[in-house]
Design a protein around this motif. Structure first.
Motif, mmCIF file in Angstrom:
data_model
loop_
_atom_site.group_PDB
_atom_site.id
_atom_site.type_symbol
_atom_site.label_atom_id
_atom_site.label_comp_id
_atom_site.label_asym_id
_atom_site.label_seq_id
_atom_site.Cartn_x
_atom_site.Cartn_y
_atom_site.Cartn_z
ATOM 1 N N LEU A 180 48.673 47.326 92.750
ATOM 2 C CA LEU A 180 47.672 46.441 92.163
ATOM 3 C C LEU A 180 47.184 45.504 93.274
ATOM 4 O O LEU A 180 47.924 44.622 93.716
ATOM 5 C CB LEU A 180 48.266 45.641 91.003
ATOM 6 C CG LEU A 180 47.328 44.648 90.322
ATOM 7 C CD1 LEU A 180 46.135 45.353 89.688
ATOM 8 C CD2 LEU A 180 48.074 43.821 89.272
ATOM 9 N N LEU A 181 45.960 45.712 93.729
ATOM 10 C CA LEU A 181 45.415 44.928 94.833
ATOM 11 C C LEU A 181 44.896 43.574 94.376
ATOM 12 O O LEU A 181 45.009 42.583 95.097
ATOM 13 C CB LEU A 181 44.289 45.704 95.522
ATOM 14 C CG LEU A 181 44.664 47.089 96.055
ATOM 15 C CD1 LEU A 181 43.432 47.758 96.667
ATOM 16 C CD2 LEU A 181 45.786 46.984 97.082
ATOM 17 N N ALA A 182 44.309 43.541 93.184
ATOM 18 C CA ALA A 182 43.709 42.293 92.716
ATOM 19 C C ALA A 182 43.600 42.307 91.203
ATOM 20 O O ALA A 182 43.355 43.351 90.588
ATOM 21 C CB ALA A 182 42.324 42.092 93.329
ATOM 22 N N LEU A 183 43.779 41.121 90.614
ATOM 23 C CA LEU A 183 43.541 40.909 89.198
ATOM 24 C C LEU A 183 42.593 39.713 89.102
ATOM 25 O O LEU A 183 42.992 38.582 89.334
ATOM 26 C CB LEU A 183 44.846 40.632 88.449
ATOM 27 C CG LEU A 183 44.805 40.722 86.924
ATOM 28 C CD1 LEU A 183 46.207 40.812 86.346
ATOM 29 C CD2 LEU A 183 44.067 39.539 86.291
ATOM 30 N N TYR A 184 41.329 39.999 88.812
ATOM 31 C CA TYR A 184 40.302 38.967 88.834
ATOM 32 C C TYR A 184 39.816 38.628 87.428
ATOM 33 O O TYR A 184 39.685 39.519 86.573
ATOM 34 C CB TYR A 184 39.099 39.423 89.667
ATOM 35 C CG TYR A 184 39.354 39.538 91.145
ATOM 36 C CD1 TYR A 184 40.163 38.626 91.823
ATOM 37 C CD2 TYR A 184 38.777 40.568 91.887
ATOM 38 C CE1 TYR A 184 40.389 38.729 93.182
ATOM 39 C CE2 TYR A 184 38.988 40.678 93.250
ATOM 40 C CZ TYR A 184 39.799 39.758 93.897
ATOM 41 O OH TYR A 184 40.012 39.869 95.247
ATOM 42 N N ASP A 185 39.529 37.359 87.231
ATOM 43 C CA ASP A 185 38.860 36.893 86.022
ATOM 44 C C ASP A 185 37.366 37.084 86.227
ATOM 45 O O ASP A 185 36.747 36.393 87.029
ATOM 46 C CB ASP A 185 39.200 35.411 85.799
ATOM 47 C CG ASP A 185 38.530 34.822 84.570
ATOM 48 O OD1 ASP A 185 37.701 35.510 83.943
ATOM 49 O OD2 ASP A 185 38.836 33.661 84.247
ATOM 50 N N ARG A 186 36.792 38.055 85.522
ATOM 51 C CA ARG A 186 35.375 38.364 85.704
ATOM 52 C C ARG A 186 34.491 37.147 85.464
ATOM 53 O O ARG A 186 33.418 37.030 86.049
ATOM 54 C CB ARG A 186 34.958 39.493 84.758
ATOM 55 C CG ARG A 186 33.526 39.982 84.988
ATOM 56 C CD ARG A 186 33.069 40.847 83.832
ATOM 57 N NE ARG A 186 31.758 41.421 84.095
ATOM 58 C CZ ARG A 186 30.611 40.774 83.959
ATOM 59 N NH1 ARG A 186 30.610 39.493 83.578
ATOM 60 N NH2 ARG A 186 29.461 41.360 84.211
ATOM 61 N N LEU A 208 41.154 44.686 86.909
ATOM 62 C CA LEU A 208 42.312 45.101 87.685
ATOM 63 C C LEU A 208 41.878 46.141 88.714
ATOM 64 O O LEU A 208 41.355 47.199 88.344
ATOM 65 C CB LEU A 208 43.392 45.698 86.777
ATOM 66 C CG LEU A 208 44.290 44.738 85.988
ATOM 67 C CD1 LEU A 208 43.458 43.884 85.019
ATOM 68 C CD2 LEU A 208 45.357 45.513 85.233
ATOM 69 N N PHE A 209 42.091 45.834 89.999
ATOM 70 C CA PHE A 209 41.727 46.739 91.084
ATOM 71 C C PHE A 209 43.004 47.386 91.630
ATOM 72 O O PHE A 209 43.864 46.698 92.183
ATOM 73 C CB PHE A 209 41.000 45.987 92.196
ATOM 74 C CG PHE A 209 39.657 45.448 91.800
ATOM 75 C CD1 PHE A 209 38.488 46.134 92.113
ATOM 76 C CD2 PHE A 209 39.554 44.258 91.098
ATOM 77 C CE1 PHE A 209 37.250 45.634 91.738
ATOM 78 C CE2 PHE A 209 38.317 43.748 90.727
ATOM 79 C CZ PHE A 209 37.162 44.443 91.044
#
Length: 207
Positions: A126-132, A149-150
């Motif tokens: 899991l490279l990144a978990l961003y709040d859109r 989730l990237f």
């Protein structure tokens, strides 16, 4: 442009939805209905969409209000990143989409990569978990609150193949990134994913 109006509308809708989920008092239910109507009118004012249409969409949501989950597959080959061209807007994005109920995030991203590109992959990090909805990501407004989730994915096989949602599949070097589908991914995110590729020990990004 400030999107506080979108945040206010989403929060009002979430409060109303939670109220309908747990409340039985008819007077309070009426207040929650009014709150949902106000949220719909806020969104309609700034999007030129009929309030009734938006309210009907809100009414389809039930249970406790939580963010939706979107997964994106990050696949590299010879210093190039895999992108697919969306039929909907003619722009490019990382393959991905919504996680289905009962599906794990890693299975979802592997499925989405295969369906949209034709490539078989294995989610490895899991490279990144961003709040859109966070302003720094600069996505266009969306009525849903979404977590993105990237996943870094290892290429296992397969071959490029278009489908109902995508018309082209290609790997791009960092200096050759085409016009992106900003609803799905933005340039700063692509740039950060290249940093993860060149520095594989970077920790997972979040927020």
């Amino acid at each position: 442009m400030s999107l506080k109006w979108l945040e206010w509308a989403q929060r009002l809708q979430a409060i109303a939805q939670n109220g309908f989920t747990y409340c039985q008092n008819p007077y309070d239910l009426d207040r929650y209905a009014q709150m949902r109507q106000i949220a719909a009118e806020i969104m309609a004012t700034y999007t030129d969409v009929e309030p009734t249409f938006i309210r009907n969409l809100f009414e389809q949501e039930d249970g406790y209000a939580t963010p939706k989950v979107d997964v994106r597959g990050v696949v590299f080959q010879q210093d190039k990143i895999l992108l697919v061209k969306e039929r909907e807007d003619g722009c490019w994005t990382l393959p991905g989409g919504w996680v289905d109920v009962g599906e794990s995030p890693s299975n979802a991203v592997e499925r989405e990569v295969f369906e949209e590109s034709g490539y078989l992959t294995k989610a490895v990090k899991l490279l990144a978990l961003y709040d859109r909805n966070h302003p720094r990501h600069e996505h266009p407004p969306l009525r849903h609150h979404v977590y993105k989730l990237f996943f870094g994915c290892k290429l296992l096989g397969g071959a490029p193949a278009e489908n109902l949602e995508t018309s082209e599949v290609e790997f791009f070097a960092q200096e050759q990134i085409p016009q992106l589908s900003l609803t799905r991914v933005v340039p700063s995110q692509i740039a950060r994913l290249f940093e993860h590729y060149y520095q594989p020990d970077l920790p997972t990004d979040f927020d």
